[in-house]
Design a protein around this motif. Sequence first.
Motif, PDB file in Angstrom:
ATOM      1  N   LYS A 130       0.790  -1.246  -0.150  1.00  0.00           N
ATOM      2  CA  LYS A 130       0.062  -0.011  -0.006  1.00  0.00           C
ATOM      3  C   LYS A 130       1.000   1.085   0.006  1.00  0.00           C
ATOM      4  CE  LYS A 130      -3.156   2.441   2.840  1.00  0.00           C
ATOM      5  NZ  LYS A 130      -3.860   2.718   4.100  1.00  0.00           N
ATOM      6  N   GLU A 165      -9.014  -5.421   3.194  1.00  0.00           N
ATOM      7  CA  GLU A 165      -8.392  -4.950   4.175  1.00  0.00           C
ATOM      8  C   GLU A 165      -6.750  -5.514   4.300  1.00  0.00           C
ATOM      9  OE1 GLU A 165      -9.050  -2.315   6.004  1.00  0.00           O
ATOM     10  OE2 GLU A 165      -7.438  -2.247   7.637  1.00  0.00           O
ATOM     11  N   GLU A 176      -5.048  -0.698   6.888  1.00  0.00           N
ATOM     12  CA  GLU A 176      -5.055   0.584   7.713  1.00  0.00           C
ATOM     13  C   GLU A 176      -3.619   0.872   7.790  1.00  0.00           C
ATOM     14  OE1 GLU A 176      -6.985   0.904  11.351  1.00  0.00           O
ATOM     15  OE2 GLU A 176      -6.254   2.888  11.770  1.00  0.00           O
ATOM     16  N   THR A 177      -3.003   2.150   7.510  1.00  0.00           N
ATOM     17  CA  THR A 177      -1.591   2.366   7.906  1.00  0.00           C
ATOM     18  C   THR A 177      -1.457   3.665   8.713  1.00  0.00           C
ATOM     19  OG1 THR A 177      -1.564   3.222   5.621  1.00  0.00           O
ATOM     20  CG2 THR A 177      -0.393   1.341   5.875  1.00  0.00           C
ATOM     21  N   SER A 204      -3.992   6.583   7.711  1.00  0.00           N
ATOM     22  CA  SER A 204      -4.584   6.247   6.522  1.00  0.00           C
ATOM     23  C   SER A 204      -5.406   4.979   6.779  1.00  0.00           C
ATOM     24  CB  SER A 204      -3.634   6.143   5.385  1.00  0.00           C
ATOM     25  OG  SER A 204      -4.221   5.509   4.151  1.00  0.00           O
ATOM     26  N   PRO A 205      -6.877   5.249   6.874  1.00  0.00           N
ATOM     27  CA  PRO A 205      -7.563   4.079   6.975  1.00  0.00           C
ATOM     28  C   PRO A 205      -7.482   3.008   5.983  1.00  0.00           C
ATOM     29  CG  PRO A 205      -8.861   6.148   7.018  1.00  0.00           C
ATOM     30  CD  PRO A 205      -7.421   6.303   6.532  1.00  0.00           C
ATOM     31  N   GLY A 206      -7.861   1.778   6.121  1.00  0.00           N
ATOM     32  CA  GLY A 206      -7.750   0.956   5.080  1.00  0.00           C
ATOM     33  C   GLY A 206      -8.888   0.609   4.265  1.00  0.00           C
ATOM     34  N   LYS A 252     -11.438  -1.315   4.303  1.00  0.00           N
ATOM     35  CA  LYS A 252     -12.340  -1.760   5.258  1.00  0.00           C
ATOM     36  C   LYS A 252     -13.203  -0.499   5.645  1.00  0.00           C
ATOM     37  CE  LYS A 252     -14.193  -4.840   8.799  1.00  0.00           C
ATOM     38  NZ  LYS A 252     -13.667  -6.090   9.437  1.00  0.00           N
ATOM     39  N   ALA A 253     -12.492   0.549   6.161  1.00  0.00           N
ATOM     40  CA  ALA A 253     -13.010   1.728   6.454  1.00  0.00           C
ATOM     41  C   ALA A 253     -13.834   2.546   5.280  1.00  0.00           C
ATOM     42  CB  ALA A 253     -11.975   2.696   7.145  1.00  0.00           C
ATOM     43  N   TYR A 306     -10.571   1.448  -3.465  1.00  0.00           N
ATOM     44  CA  TYR A 306      -9.869   2.337  -2.652  1.00  0.00           C
ATOM     45  C   TYR A 306      -9.389   3.560  -2.812  1.00  0.00           C
ATOM     46  CZ  TYR A 306      -7.082   3.365   1.039  1.00  0.00           C
ATOM     47  OH  TYR A 306      -6.248   3.987   2.374  1.00  0.00           O
ATOM     48  N   GLN A 351     -11.536   8.053   1.651  1.00  0.00           N
ATOM     49  CA  GLN A 351     -10.534   7.784   2.610  1.00  0.00           C
ATOM     50  C   GLN A 351      -9.099   7.294   1.580  1.00  0.00           C
ATOM     51  OE1 GLN A 351     -13.574   6.576   2.474  1.00  0.00           O
ATOM     52  NE2 GLN A 351     -14.503   6.469   4.626  1.00  0.00           N
ATOM     53  N   THR A 391      -6.148  10.222   2.012  1.00  0.00           N
ATOM     54  CA  THR A 391      -5.209  10.056   3.039  1.00  0.00           C
ATOM     55  C   THR A 391      -4.162   8.993   2.585  1.00  0.00           C
ATOM     56  OG1 THR A 391      -6.297   7.908   3.815  1.00  0.00           O
ATOM     57  CG2 THR A 391      -6.842  10.055   5.042  1.00  0.00           C
TER      58      THR A 391
END
Lengths: 562, 186
Positions: A405, B50, B55-56, B59-61, B63-64, B152, B157, B161
């Motif tokens: 990512k 996810e 999520e990092t 920064s939401p992943g 799923k969020a 994504y 999000q 992010t």
Amino acid sequence: MENTFDVIVIGSGISGGWAAKEFCEKGMKTLVLERGRDVKHLEDYPTALKNPWDFEHRNQMPHQVREANPIVSRCYAFGEATEHFFLKDTEHPYIQEKPFDWIRGYQVGGKSLLWARQVQRWSKFDFEMPARDGFGAEWPISYDDLAEWYSHVETFVGISGNKDGLETLPDGEFLPPWEMNAVEKHIQSAIKENYKDRYPIIGRCAHLTEPKEVHLEQGRGQCQARNLCERGCPFGGYFSSNSSTIPWAEKTGNLTLQPDSVVHSIIYDEALGKAKGVRVINRLTKETTEYFARVIFLNASTLNSNLILLNSRSERFPNGLGNDSGLLGKYIAFHNYRGEISATYKGHEDTYYFGRRPTAVMLPNFRNVYQNDMPFKGGYQIHFTATRKSWQRGIASDQFGVDFKESISKPGDWSIYMMAQAETVPKEKSHVRLSTTEVDEWGIPQLITSVDYDKNDELLLQDFFKQGSDMLEKAGCENITTRDTGQAPGLDIHEMGGVRMGPDPETSLLNKWNQLHACNNVFVTDGACMSSTGSHNPSLTFMALTARAANFAVVEMKKGAL
Amino acid sequence: MKRRAALSSLSVIAGGSLLLPPVLSGCETADHPYALFNRGDTQLLNDIAETIIPETPGSPGAKAANVGGFIQRYVTNCFSPIDQKIFLDGFANLKAEIDKNFGKRFTSLSSAEKVDVVRGLENQRTEHQRNAIPGTPPNFYHLLKSTILFGYFTSEQGATTALRYVPVPGEQKGIIPYNGEKAWAL
């Protein structure tokens, strides 16, 4: 007399808007007929400020829509953000004798809302080459006839560009240019160093990089580098009829703009020996009304202008208005957009860019310029861009998770995209004609398209693949890959001809002022009038021809000659 | 002057009819709004997504961003029937495989087990592509991963992010220094 005007303009797109502006400014009562609905600047741009996530499918079209509308779905600009400005295939059918993607925008402003906004002046070579090299009709005008009208149009439209001093792409009236990025500059230098005849420049486009008084007066502001133009610009940053010429014409009080008016035909008065008006069918009620004027400007878009003339039949003109030569609807040509080259470049990873530039780097035509020394006719203009790869490179990667990512969230290596915009040879057999059996919803015959590529297009395409690849190789690019998109004519949305200009009524339809040789109060100044396609973008030339013809018409009207 | 002209254009819009419509995500909160999918698929797809886009910090992943909901909408409305069948068959197989191999649902697997499942899917895709000739239909996971990444990075999000989203740049610069920052979203 009721329904009577000085001038009727058929169509409100990029050229019709210019006709309206010029006539209204000169005090002529002008009726503009538009077959589609009204689209008002700012008010009717419902998607202009939407974010990608505001669209149900993130701007992709549902499968059912694509399936039902395969033609328009092939257009790069068709998506959830713009679909309301495109005609769906089913709304106005036509018959493809040979594949032709006819992309249409039926609304006030026409395709000027949707155009790609690249505006290069044609050079004298674009005008002279077809007759010189024997592949097209003689133009009745030269670059010099048009130069002042290019300036006239450019000043009002607002065009960003650099004064490059090239004979093959004359300079114009420019606002500050957009900038090349580091890799584009590198490729530009490499091409200049290796080829004496090739000068890549930053594209000239109809965007206000620094608005002047005349643009602010139009209510337009600086381009914000969003590059979401086809939705309609909330800043008026690019030129469209809606943001510019039509409101300008309206301010004079001389404009009557009438949407939902499908023109059936131009009415020829046998006694007077000229056209007296147009027959209009209301798009919604199907009611027929006639409107009258001293002068008629036909700006319905290339193929629809052909259609209207073909359908304007009278005792004097049984085969279509002004069609004494029998050439109406013939010599339709377009730009060949089939050639693409992609590549990658290593280096300059310590640089990036900011903002979304609405143009590309352009290499003006360098083939057959001074003489026909290639095994093909005509030329081509190359467009290219360098960008850093996006998250999309992650799809092919076999990685996933945190590091993945973070990696694809950053700009990747540089990639290059190059394409050719190639001249095609106008041929008598490339034509449109009316169906004798099929009609549309308004009872008007459907158009049959019979336009195709030929051997010249193949030879030219191969030359582009070779030259484009060589240039990229000399610039140190890697993974150079050529691709023939195989797309049908029409998808370039640069269709031209069918009502071509020329000095000789035997071999052309229009004279040097864009008047029908055989019916001089009817002018055609959209893409239909083009004697050849050149290799540079045509819309600026449509606008300049329109302004020139309209001003000529005004003088003639005041003299009582029209 | 330039800025004022720009702002006045915007205020015309704000005063007119162009205010943004309600966000379209409402329909995703229904349990299973798409007939091709089942209750629980949103959670399963979100959990797979996810694993691919977690999520990092800051920064939401996926799923969020409810990429699982988006996938169902996108597969239902935008996929061709051929791709849709590949997706649904592959998805059903995946569920059966997980059930067979672990005896529980993906959501209940440990992080390491989830990674194993996705690694297996990556390997299957690699194998599929090794044998592919032009015209070979895409592999299920290829469709899934494409849609996850698309969903994504075009979500609010993801775009704001994981990337840098600048809706109105205002100007363009050809060359700026680059020092490891995130990419522009558009």
